[in-house]
Write a protein that holds these residues in place. Sequence first.
Motif, PDB file in Angstrom:
ATOM      1  N   VAL A  25       7.824 -10.034  -7.107  1.00 10.01           N
ATOM      2  CA  VAL A  25       7.277  -9.160  -7.513  1.00 10.01           C
ATOM      3  C   VAL A  25       6.609  -8.238  -6.438  1.00 10.01           C
ATOM      4  N   VAL A  26       7.667  -6.900  -5.852  1.00  7.34           N
ATOM      5  CA  VAL A  26       7.333  -6.324  -4.927  1.00  7.34           C
ATOM      6  C   VAL A  26       6.046  -4.897  -5.082  1.00  7.34           C
ATOM      7  N   ASP A  27       5.581  -4.623  -4.271  1.00  6.56           N
ATOM      8  CA  ASP A  27       4.180  -4.010  -4.290  1.00  6.56           C
ATOM      9  C   ASP A  27       4.416  -2.147  -3.522  1.00  6.56           C
ATOM     10  N   VAL A  60      13.876 -10.021  -7.558  1.00  8.50           N
ATOM     11  CA  VAL A  60      13.800  -9.316  -6.662  1.00  8.50           C
ATOM     12  C   VAL A  60      13.106  -7.626  -7.467  1.00  8.50           C
ATOM     13  N   VAL A  61      11.927  -7.343  -8.022  1.00  6.48           N
ATOM     14  CA  VAL A  61      11.655  -6.101  -8.237  1.00  6.48           C
ATOM     15  C   VAL A  61      10.820  -5.604  -7.572  1.00  6.48           C
ATOM     16  N   LEU A  62      11.426  -4.230  -7.423  1.00  7.90           N
ATOM     17  CA  LEU A  62      10.217  -3.200  -6.636  1.00  7.90           C
ATOM     18  C   LEU A  62       9.733  -2.397  -8.048  1.00  7.90           C
ATOM     19  N   GLY A  63       8.372  -3.028  -7.878  1.00 11.31           N
ATOM     20  CA  GLY A  63       7.698  -2.546  -9.566  1.00 11.31           C
ATOM     21  C   GLY A  63       6.449  -0.840  -8.908  1.00 11.31           C
ATOM     22  N   LYS A  64       6.456  -0.742  -9.887  1.00 12.27           N
ATOM     23  CA  LYS A  64       5.238   0.612  -9.901  1.00 12.27           C
ATOM     24  C   LYS A  64       5.671   1.489  -9.465  1.00 12.27           C
ATOM     25  N   SER A 109      -1.854 -10.577  -6.889  1.00 14.85           N
ATOM     26  CA  SER A 109      -2.389 -10.714  -7.914  1.00 14.85           C
ATOM     27  C   SER A 109      -2.911  -8.934  -7.976  1.00 14.85           C
ATOM     28  N   SER A 110      -2.619  -7.901  -6.734  1.00 14.12           N
ATOM     29  CA  SER A 110      -2.189  -6.889  -7.289  1.00 14.12           C
ATOM     30  C   SER A 110      -1.259  -5.623  -7.346  1.00 14.12           C
ATOM     31  N   THR A 111      -0.514  -6.746  -7.546  1.00 15.64           N
ATOM     32  CA  THR A 111       1.073  -6.569  -7.767  1.00 15.64           C
ATOM     33  C   THR A 111       1.617  -5.626  -8.683  1.00 15.64           C
TER      34      THR A 111
END
Length: 691
Positions: free
Chosen positions: A503-505, A554-558, A394-396
């Motif tokens: 989504v990868v944080d 696969v997304v390296l988010g932030k 939930s924090s990604t």
Amino acid sequence: MSRPDKLEFTSPSGRRRVTPARFGPESRRERPLPQLIRNCVLDDEGQQCVQVRLSAADAARPAARALLDTEAGTALRLHRLLDDTEYGPLFPRVVGYELDTAEPFLLYAAPRGLPAARTQVMAASDQQRFTRDLMLALCLLEGQGLVPRGLSPATVLWDGARVQLWGLEAVTGTGQPRTPWGRPPFCPPEQRRGEGLADPRDAVWSAAQVLYRLVTGRPGPADGPPADLADHRVLDRTLRRAFAPRAADRPTPAELLDLVAPGAAGRIRITVPADETRPHREAFEEALRLKRQAPPARSGGDATAAGPGGGEVLCPYCLENIRLDLSKLFVADETLQYRKKLDPAGITSLVSRHDAMRGAVQKCTANPSFPEHFIPVPYLTYGRPLTVAMVGQSSTGKSHLLTQMIAAVTDGGLEPFRLTWQSVNPEQHARFVRERVQPLRGGKVLDHTAALSDFARFVEALLITDARGQVRPVGFFDLGGEDLVRTDAALRFLLGVDALIFVVDPALALPLPQLDHVRERWGVEVNRDGDLAFGTVLDRLPKNGPYLDVPAAVVLGKADLLRFQPPVDRWLARPPATSLDPGLVREESRDVYGLLRRYAGQAWLRPFDAIRRCTLHVASATGGQEAGGRYPAGTEPRRVLEPLLALLAMHGLIDVPGGAEALAVGETPVIEAVPWEETDGSGGSGGEERQ
């Protein structure tokens, strides 16, 4: 100097530093955008610095922040390449930066010398050294694919022995569209007009104008060679072609450097650190080879095929199968509640009936124990929807990423791919824009997704029409994979999922020092075991062969947290895609795979390892981090649409060269394209000296 203040910033190595600092008087520079400049002393070492910052009011302007970001990125890139080399003094030395704050700033070591603008007329004995250093600096920038647009007597410093080139906020990439910048005569004609693509020879014009000003004490003409150039023998011999009105007719920086110091361009030597991700990117190619050799899934099915049961679709709320039932239709009343029944048979006009049906909803009674809910009729009338599910803790940042992804679609981001969109339900879409898109664009941080006891939360749906005129509903869901329990509803939903976005944080995945203060602020730690949601979902998906066959990204988010970290910096700087090049998609996938495998470990790559058709991307939903509960300059999403484009292509909605299979798996080995700093052009790699 004032009394000491506490100053906190990130050093070029990525470490956080807190130190007392004393500041001198502040001056304001108005062009190209306002910046505040003041001297300061870092008291723990007595280090003399210059702080370049934005006031809170100026920082609220996205253009001002973007320039400061450009300046920081260029300064850090040059620091990585040139620090502790003989070429380092040619550029300002960055000491630290703090950009995700209400008043962002950069710290530089004290400048060396005075601006050339303060020099009246340069002695002939100094001209050759000045020209050599200036052209050497331009050669180094050209080698990095950079073009300084802001070269002028104010940005070229001279201490009597060497040049130091400032104005890094004005740097752009070679081949990027020119935008109007600067003033005559130091800005070349094509740059002033904003025509064509940036070229290293743009800066040659500017350098020639600076040299003419230093030799003669007056500015040159704005559009060609000075009339008295022949009166200045050295200038005439080296710079006549540099004043050509067209960049194509000017010499390159290397050609001019060799005129002043024969052979100097060929003697440039830079030792490049070995690329630690190279073996991991090679592992990516081996993984693709194994995927190409694997037999197809035994089901022989296709995720784009019609769903189970003629005309049935999965209800996005109760996750039960339903079909269109004209006896259960409603439209909103004046209070926007669905209490007013709709009888399509009573509407004789076909146009009116179609309009009424588009705004109507059907009450779902498939699961009587589930709270009352309604499904937009278009979601039930165009065949099986394409279900796109976002997966992650939930924090990604899934909510921000999905909101900006849908906003990019509705802003016309699919038009270059010959796709159009409509809202499935205009009322619901207007509410989505009002409650999510507009607040986020205005700088409001969206609330975190609450824990999901029912596992999947429906977010929004759009009708996507492809180039052949075929219409398909695309539904977007948020999967709280860490809350998944073994229920029939969850299993039914996963059986119907058509595409997954993991989504990868980076704060959770990458133990990089520049993320330590973010982890401390958010109260999180690096998780070497990967995202629990990834494993939970992957373990529940049906498997009919060596790989799962549901397309995924696969997304390296932030990614803004890593916007100065190679290779993230290279991809974030790319403009939004207007076409899908399988080679570029695989190149980005290989870079992200190498970064994650090197620093995060294989657990974070489990989706790629488990799923046959899987691409990897970098994306930033906001462009920066919040400060005080808001994004100071609003949000600037970067590359949020690329993961969805890849999934749509894998489902056949976008045509790509070589077909959808080539996009994610590839049919032939990919020839690696690497930045200039990783090769010497003759097969050499990192860890070697090169020219």
